[in-house]
Scaffold this motif. Structure first.
Motif, short mmCIF file in Angstrom:
data_model
loop_
_atom_site.label_atom_id
_atom_site.label_comp_id
_atom_site.label_asym_id
_atom_site.label_seq_id
_atom_site.Cartn_x
_atom_site.Cartn_y
_atom_site.Cartn_z
N ARG A 39 -2.07 0.89 -14.20
CA ARG A 39 -2.15 -0.34 -15.02
C ARG A 39 -2.36 -1.56 -14.14
N LEU A 40 -1.61 -1.66 -13.04
CA LEU A 40 -1.74 -2.79 -12.13
C LEU A 40 -3.15 -2.84 -11.55
N LYS A 41 -3.67 -1.70 -11.11
CA LYS A 41 -5.02 -1.66 -10.54
C LYS A 41 -6.05 -2.12 -11.57
N LYS A 42 -5.88 -1.72 -12.83
CA LYS A 42 -6.81 -2.14 -13.88
C LYS A 42 -6.70 -3.65 -14.13
N ILE A 43 -5.47 -4.16 -14.19
CA ILE A 43 -5.27 -5.61 -14.39
C ILE A 43 -5.98 -6.40 -13.29
N LEU A 44 -5.86 -5.93 -12.06
CA LEU A 44 -6.44 -6.64 -10.92
C LEU A 44 -7.92 -6.33 -10.70
N GLY A 45 -8.46 -5.41 -11.49
CA GLY A 45 -9.86 -5.03 -11.32
C GLY A 45 -10.09 -4.24 -10.05
N LYS A 46 -9.11 -3.47 -9.64
CA LYS A 46 -9.19 -2.71 -8.38
C LYS A 46 -9.03 -1.22 -8.64
N GLU A 47 -9.59 -0.71 -9.72
CA GLU A 47 -9.42 0.70 -10.10
C GLU A 47 -9.87 1.66 -9.01
N GLU A 48 -10.85 1.28 -8.23
CA GLU A 48 -11.41 2.18 -7.22
C GLU A 48 -10.65 2.11 -5.90
N GLU A 49 -9.70 1.20 -5.77
CA GLU A 49 -8.97 1.05 -4.50
C GLU A 49 -7.58 1.64 -4.62
N SER A 50 -7.06 2.11 -3.51
CA SER A 50 -5.71 2.65 -3.46
C SER A 50 -4.81 1.69 -2.69
N PRO A 51 -3.53 1.70 -3.01
CA PRO A 51 -2.60 0.88 -2.22
C PRO A 51 -2.59 1.35 -0.78
N ARG A 52 -2.19 0.51 0.11
CA ARG A 52 -2.11 0.88 1.52
C ARG A 52 -0.82 0.34 2.12
N TRP A 53 -0.42 0.92 3.21
CA TRP A 53 0.74 0.44 3.94
C TRP A 53 0.33 -0.72 4.81
N TRP A 54 1.20 -1.72 4.91
CA TRP A 54 0.97 -2.88 5.77
C TRP A 54 2.11 -2.96 6.77
N GLU A 55 1.83 -3.56 7.91
CA GLU A 55 2.86 -3.74 8.93
C GLU A 55 3.62 -5.03 8.66
N ASP A 56 4.94 -4.93 8.63
CA ASP A 56 5.81 -6.09 8.41
C ASP A 56 5.61 -7.11 9.53
N VAL A 57 5.68 -8.38 9.19
CA VAL A 57 5.54 -9.43 10.20
C VAL A 57 6.79 -9.53 11.07
N HIS A 58 7.92 -9.04 10.56
CA HIS A 58 9.18 -9.16 11.30
C HIS A 58 9.46 -7.93 12.15
N ASP A 59 10.08 -8.17 13.27
CA ASP A 59 10.58 -7.09 14.11
C ASP A 59 11.71 -6.41 13.33
#
Length: 112
Positions: free
Chosen positions: A87-107
């Motif tokens: 649902r979130l991907k559809k709302i954002l118009g990102k149906e073809e993309e998958s979530p990804r992991w990001w690196e935290d800015v904090h140590d």
């Protein structure tokens, strides 16, 4: 921001600043997607590998991202179900993309 402007009550838009719009948009995304733990976090990225829209940048090498869960047990165990994510991907118009992991800015010691 565009999402928040689209759904914000028109009478409130003239008084709304960027922070108001971000929080309103986040509330809408949580309600419409069913992902109540959805948040906004800062993450590191490599500008040589990823192109980031200017309005998402906090500072060089740091980007604002929608956070579904973190890499700790409590957060990970509350991660959204696939239907909510779809649902979130559809709302954002990102149906073809998958979530990804990001690196935290904090140590990691920041959280101790």
């Amino acid at each position: 921001m565009d999402y928040a402007r689209k759904y914000a009550p028109p009478e409130k838009l003239p008084r709304a600043d960027e922070v108001d719009l971000v929080f309103f948009g986040l509330r809408c995304l949580r309600a419409f997607s069913g992902i109540i733990c959805l948040g906004i976090e800062e993450a590191r990225y490599d500008p040589r590998k990823i192109s980031i829209p200017e309005d998402c940048l906090c500072e060089p090498g740091v980007v604002r991202v929608l956070c579904l869960c973190a890499n700790d047990w409590e957060s990970y165990s509350r991660r959204p179900i696939q239907a909510s994510l779809d649902r979130l991907k559809k709302i954002l118009g990102k149906e073809e993309e998958s979530p990804r992991w990001w690196e935290d800015v904090h140590d990691p010691r920041y959280y101790e």
